[in-house]
Scaffold this motif. Structure first.
Motif, PDB file in Angstrom:
ATOM      1  N   UNK A  81       0.837  -1.205   0.000  1.00 61.07           N
ATOM      2  CA  UNK A  81       0.000   0.000   0.000  1.00 61.07           C
ATOM      3  C   UNK A  81       0.870   1.252   0.000  1.00 61.07           C
ATOM      4  N   UNK A  82       1.949   1.239   0.752  1.00 60.64           N
ATOM      5  CA  UNK A  82       2.860   2.391   0.783  1.00 60.64           C
ATOM      6  C   UNK A  82       3.454   2.654  -0.605  1.00 60.64           C
ATOM      7  N   UNK A  83       3.818   1.578  -1.321  1.00 59.28           N
ATOM      8  CA  UNK A  83       4.337   1.744  -2.691  1.00 59.28           C
ATOM      9  C   UNK A  83       3.272   2.338  -3.602  1.00 59.28           C
ATOM     10  N   UNK A  84       2.046   1.820  -3.501  1.00 61.93           N
ATOM     11  CA  UNK A  84       0.958   2.335  -4.339  1.00 61.93           C
ATOM     12  C   UNK A  84       0.690   3.800  -4.037  1.00 61.93           C
ATOM     13  N   UNK A  85       0.693   4.153  -2.780  1.00 61.92           N
ATOM     14  CA  UNK A  85       0.453   5.552  -2.392  1.00 61.92           C
ATOM     15  C   UNK A  85       1.585   6.451  -2.854  1.00 61.92           C
ATOM     16  N   UNK A  86       2.820   5.970  -2.778  1.00 57.25           N
ATOM     17  CA  UNK A  86       3.974   6.760  -3.214  1.00 57.25           C
ATOM     18  C   UNK A  86       3.942   7.002  -4.716  1.00 57.25           C
ATOM     19  N   UNK A  87       3.363   6.071  -5.467  1.00 54.64           N
ATOM     20  CA  UNK A  87       3.292   6.188  -6.929  1.00 54.64           C
ATOM     21  C   UNK A  87       2.034   6.902  -7.414  1.00 54.64           C
ATOM     22  N   UNK A  88       1.152   7.252  -6.481  1.00 54.93           N
ATOM     23  CA  UNK A  88      -0.099   7.919  -6.853  1.00 54.93           C
ATOM     24  C   UNK A  88       0.212   9.309  -7.398  1.00 54.93           C
ATOM     25  N   UNK A  89      -0.512   9.670  -8.439  1.00 56.34           N
ATOM     26  CA  UNK A  89      -0.359  11.001  -9.041  1.00 56.34           C
ATOM     27  C   UNK A  89      -1.713  11.700  -9.033  1.00 56.34           C
ATOM     28  N   UNK A  90      -1.694  12.929  -9.436  1.00 55.85           N
ATOM     29  CA  UNK A  90      -2.944  13.692  -9.565  1.00 55.85           C
ATOM     30  C   UNK A  90      -3.883  12.993 -10.546  1.00 55.85           C
ATOM     31  N   UNK A  91      -3.307  12.381 -11.571  1.00 58.02           N
ATOM     32  CA  UNK A  91      -4.114  11.714 -12.597  1.00 58.02           C
ATOM     33  C   UNK A  91      -4.875  10.502 -12.060  1.00 58.02           C
ATOM     34  N   UNK A  92      -4.225   9.696 -11.213  1.00 60.09           N
ATOM     35  CA  UNK A  92      -4.898   8.479 -10.766  1.00 60.09           C
ATOM     36  C   UNK A  92      -5.472   8.575  -9.354  1.00 60.09           C
ATOM     37  N   UNK A  93      -5.422   9.726  -8.736  1.00 64.38           N
ATOM     38  CA  UNK A  93      -6.008   9.887  -7.403  1.00 64.38           C
ATOM     39  C   UNK A  93      -7.495   9.527  -7.380  1.00 64.38           C
ATOM     40  N   UNK A  94      -8.302   9.967  -8.348  1.00 63.97           N
ATOM     41  CA  UNK A  94      -9.712   9.550  -8.317  1.00 63.97           C
ATOM     42  C   UNK A  94      -9.884   8.029  -8.396  1.00 63.97           C
TER      43      UNK A  94
END
Length: 131
Positions: free
Chosen positions: A21-34
């Motif tokens: 989950x930490x990796x996924x959150x670190x890779x989150x961008x404005x584009x995929x936040x929704x």
């Protein structure tokens, strides 16, 4: 964040592990936040958070559905999650046998191949922690 989002993050961490989950959150961008919000609240905060069936059963259902629909990319992640949900190798293989009968042998065969490779990786990782 909403209560459903907070619950979703809690369940997501419990099932997939904090590192994932930490990796996924670190890779989150404005584009995929929704999208991340959608899966956190919908999949994890609603479906996986329900106590109507066990996490073990959800793991088997999820793996069978992923294999049956040919969505193989997430199978290794959910195989790893079984260590936290209580679904055994035998449980997973039973789920994939259902896939073979109801959705096709090639899909089940590929899912089994992915599961075996993931279990081997997990075993190698375990061995590495005991050195």
């Amino acid at each position: 964040m909403s209560e459903r989002h907070n619950k979703g993050m809690e369940v997501r961490r419990a099932v997939l592990g904090a590192a994932h989950v930490d990796r996924a959150e670190a890779n989150r961008t404005e584009d995929d936040t929704p999208f991340q919000t959608l899966i956190t609240e919908g999949a994890w905060g609603t479906v996986w958070a329900s106590d109507a069936i066990s996490r073990r059963d959800r793991s088997m259902l999820t793996l069978a559905l992923l294999a049956a629909t040919g969505n193989f990319e997430e199978i290794p992640m959910h195989i790893r999650a079984c260590a936290r949900t209580g679904a055994t190798r035998s449980d997973v293989m039973e789920a994939f046998q259902h896939v073979a009968i109801y959705a096709g042998v090639p899909r089940a065969n590929h899912a089994i191949k992915l599961a075996k490779a993931t279990w081997a990786e997990m075993a190698a990782e375990q061995e590495g922690t005991h050195d």
